[in-house]
Design a protein around this motif. Sequence first.
Motif, PDB file in Angstrom:
ATOM      1  N   GLY A 312       0.932  -1.103  -0.013  1.00 37.95           N
ATOM      2  CA  GLY A 312      -0.199   0.167   0.113  1.00 37.95           C
ATOM      3  C   GLY A 312       0.994   1.056  -0.083  1.00 37.95           C
ATOM      4  O   GLY A 312       1.800   1.402  -0.361  1.00 37.95           O
ATOM      5  N   ASN A 322      -2.890  -0.412  -2.936  1.00 37.22           N
ATOM      6  CA  ASN A 322      -2.993  -1.540  -2.335  1.00 37.22           C
ATOM      7  C   ASN A 322      -2.276  -2.624  -2.657  1.00 37.22           C
ATOM      8  O   ASN A 322      -2.690  -4.005  -2.779  1.00 37.22           O
ATOM      9  CB  ASN A 322      -4.323  -2.203  -2.038  1.00 37.22           C
ATOM     10  CG  ASN A 322      -5.148  -2.475  -3.264  1.00 37.22           C
ATOM     11  OD1 ASN A 322      -4.761  -2.052  -4.205  1.00 37.22           O
ATOM     12  ND2 ASN A 322      -6.387  -3.029  -3.267  1.00 37.22           N
ATOM     13  N   PRO A 346      -7.299   0.269  -0.810  1.00 33.68           N
ATOM     14  CA  PRO A 346      -6.176   0.932  -0.952  1.00 33.68           C
ATOM     15  C   PRO A 346      -6.200   2.077   0.322  1.00 33.68           C
ATOM     16  O   PRO A 346      -7.116   2.470   0.722  1.00 33.68           O
ATOM     17  CB  PRO A 346      -6.611   1.828  -2.159  1.00 33.68           C
ATOM     18  CG  PRO A 346      -7.448   1.272  -3.010  1.00 33.68           C
ATOM     19  CD  PRO A 346      -8.425   0.133  -1.906  1.00 33.68           C
ATOM     20  N   ARG A 347      -5.062   2.164   0.724  1.00 37.63           N
ATOM     21  CA  ARG A 347      -4.758   2.707   2.149  1.00 37.63           C
ATOM     22  C   ARG A 347      -3.413   3.174   2.342  1.00 37.63           C
ATOM     23  O   ARG A 347      -2.361   2.640   1.662  1.00 37.63           O
ATOM     24  CB  ARG A 347      -5.295   2.039   3.477  1.00 37.63           C
ATOM     25  CG  ARG A 347      -4.648   0.726   3.596  1.00 37.63           C
ATOM     26  CD  ARG A 347      -5.029  -0.279   4.602  1.00 37.63           C
ATOM     27  NE  ARG A 347      -6.441  -0.663   4.166  1.00 37.63           N
ATOM     28  CZ  ARG A 347      -7.216  -1.083   4.733  1.00 37.63           C
ATOM     29  NH1 ARG A 347      -7.173  -1.231   6.095  1.00 37.63           N
ATOM     30  NH2 ARG A 347      -8.555  -1.546   4.485  1.00 37.63           N
TER      31      ARG A 347
END
Length: 675
Positions: A312, A322, A346-347
């Motif tokens: 990520g 991600n 996603p982060r």
Amino acid sequence: MSMARSVSSLAYPERFYAAASYVGFSGSPSSSTAALSKFQSDVALLLYGLYQQATVGPCNVSKPRAWNPVEHSKWTSWHGLGNMASIEAMRLFVKILEEEDPAWYSRVPEPTVKPNSEMHPKVESSGETAIPDGTFFPEPKHISTENGGPIETQDKDIIMEGLGAIAIYDKWVAPPISGQQPKPRYQHGAAVVKDKMYIFGGNHNGRYLNDLQVLDLKSLMWSKIDAKVAKGTSESSTPAHVAPLAGHSLISWDDKILSVAGHSKDPSETVTVKEFDPQTLTWSNLRTYGKPPISRGGQSVTLVGTTLVMFGGEDAKRSLLNDLHILDLETMTWDDVDAIGTPPSPRSDHAAACHAERYLLIFGGGSHATCFNDLHVLDLQTMEWSRPNQQGVTPGPRAGHAGIKVGENWFIVGGGDNKNGVSETLVLHMSTLVWSVVTSVQGRVPLASEGLSVVLSTCNGEDYLVSFGGYNGRYSNEVYVLKPSHKSDLQSKIFDKPTSDSMAAVIPSTNVGRDVAPESEAAQDGKITEIMMDNVDSGILHMRTEESGERIIAALEAEKEELEVTLNREQLQNIQRKQELAEAETKNVEISKELQSLRGQLAAEQSRCFKLEVDLAELRQKLQNMETLQKEVELLQRQKAASEQAALSARQRQNSGGVWGWLAGNPAEKSSDYS
């Protein structure tokens, strides 16, 4: 033997009394008044209040009369500190003095003022000094020489320096730190190599940093490293340099430090890897092979065996990622991994750890508008994502937190949820996936902030968590230390069942919150065995084996009673909620009936409106027809009037001819005569 002139070797009380001696406080009103003249009025008054708070305690004296402004101001400064702990007042006193006069200790007169028995109680049995937060600092011992004269020395078996001086478990404490503190920051990198914590880069007031600071964990002294850059390590024609970074990852590897990824002012297209050698104090750029990931910051980088697993982050265009990449440290080759299963969304600014050299755990993190509290597991053998069930307390959403693994336990510290900093320190027992709260902090402190770092250090066989920096409305450069107990170990032994490598077995959550962990030590004669039993509410208890069974049973019974009370309370609340739900459903039925009636009325009104619109259209058509007929009538009337006017004119001409017409010879008449 004179006292050593090293600030790092002094504990809080010694540093405080040395500072008080330097300032000029000796306890008498005249000396304290004279000491106030050394500083600006606001600083002097604050120092006075802190001195009184540290030596006397909270202000219980009556407010002086207003005609004495000096005494009134001093009382206000002292009284305003409320119930601040003595050790905290000592720490702030020394901190303010160091900010105002960094070289104060070099000018402390000898001998320094030693604490008296009233202000500084001692534990006679151990030769240690007790302070309010539970930490014991060593006192010098006095032994006699052969001729009977006392000399001052120290017992090496008792003296505990640095992290070893912290005795309280599962509480964050601020140890005495010396040296020039680094600039406050967050989103920096931190790593430990040989009892030294290295801090590199970070973000301060929106600017990226590239300084390298080191904290000696034995002496607790800061120092700055003027690192060099190895020549010939840059792949371009320009000289190699260490660019300012934030959101990068520092990894200890082979007694060196690797810096991976991170945000920079002029980002490269792909992730860069740098190496710092503490022996030569040299940075170098490492050349990698394969397909490197795109540049990013806020990612997680986890050391698994001889590989780095990166997940990520956020790229230079603020796009969340991600993806999964693995760097083999032996061949320095990147591998782009396509795992099966559902990956985390996603982060960035999440935490990651590896369990049993096989399972990669991802917790929390955030997108541009949302923070997460989910836990994902990647099996690094099958490369399959899963989202297991979690037990125990439910962690709140957070991003920007720090995670560190201690054996089977994964500690999560700090973070924020876009509104507030997270105050509790959590621990996840990774074999059972049971969450519990280690401790909580109060107020807006660096431990409840985003972008802080946490590292693990071992001193005298004990583990210590060391945090630095963070941002929660202000940038921090403070250091806090937590000495974790191993209270999750017994929980795993009692409740954990044989599990497969898939981590499918999870223990019940009914006993979470009162984890019990034994540590036994057999004496030489084999008769005495001590068990350390940790409890969230009662702290650390040392008991003998003959009492342990009864106390465990009593603790479990007390826990059962508390759980029954909690269960009854929850059932009562459930009944109340059911009643509220029934009332809400009844209201909903009534509202639905009213809504149906209104819908019928609305349909009738719509039908009536439609009929009126039809009638109106017919009337408009008739009106148009009438207007046409009226125009035709008017036209006929005009034609009729014209015809009548023409006929009248003709008659008038005929009648007006008479004799005059005959005399003149009317053409008509003449023509008639000829005919």
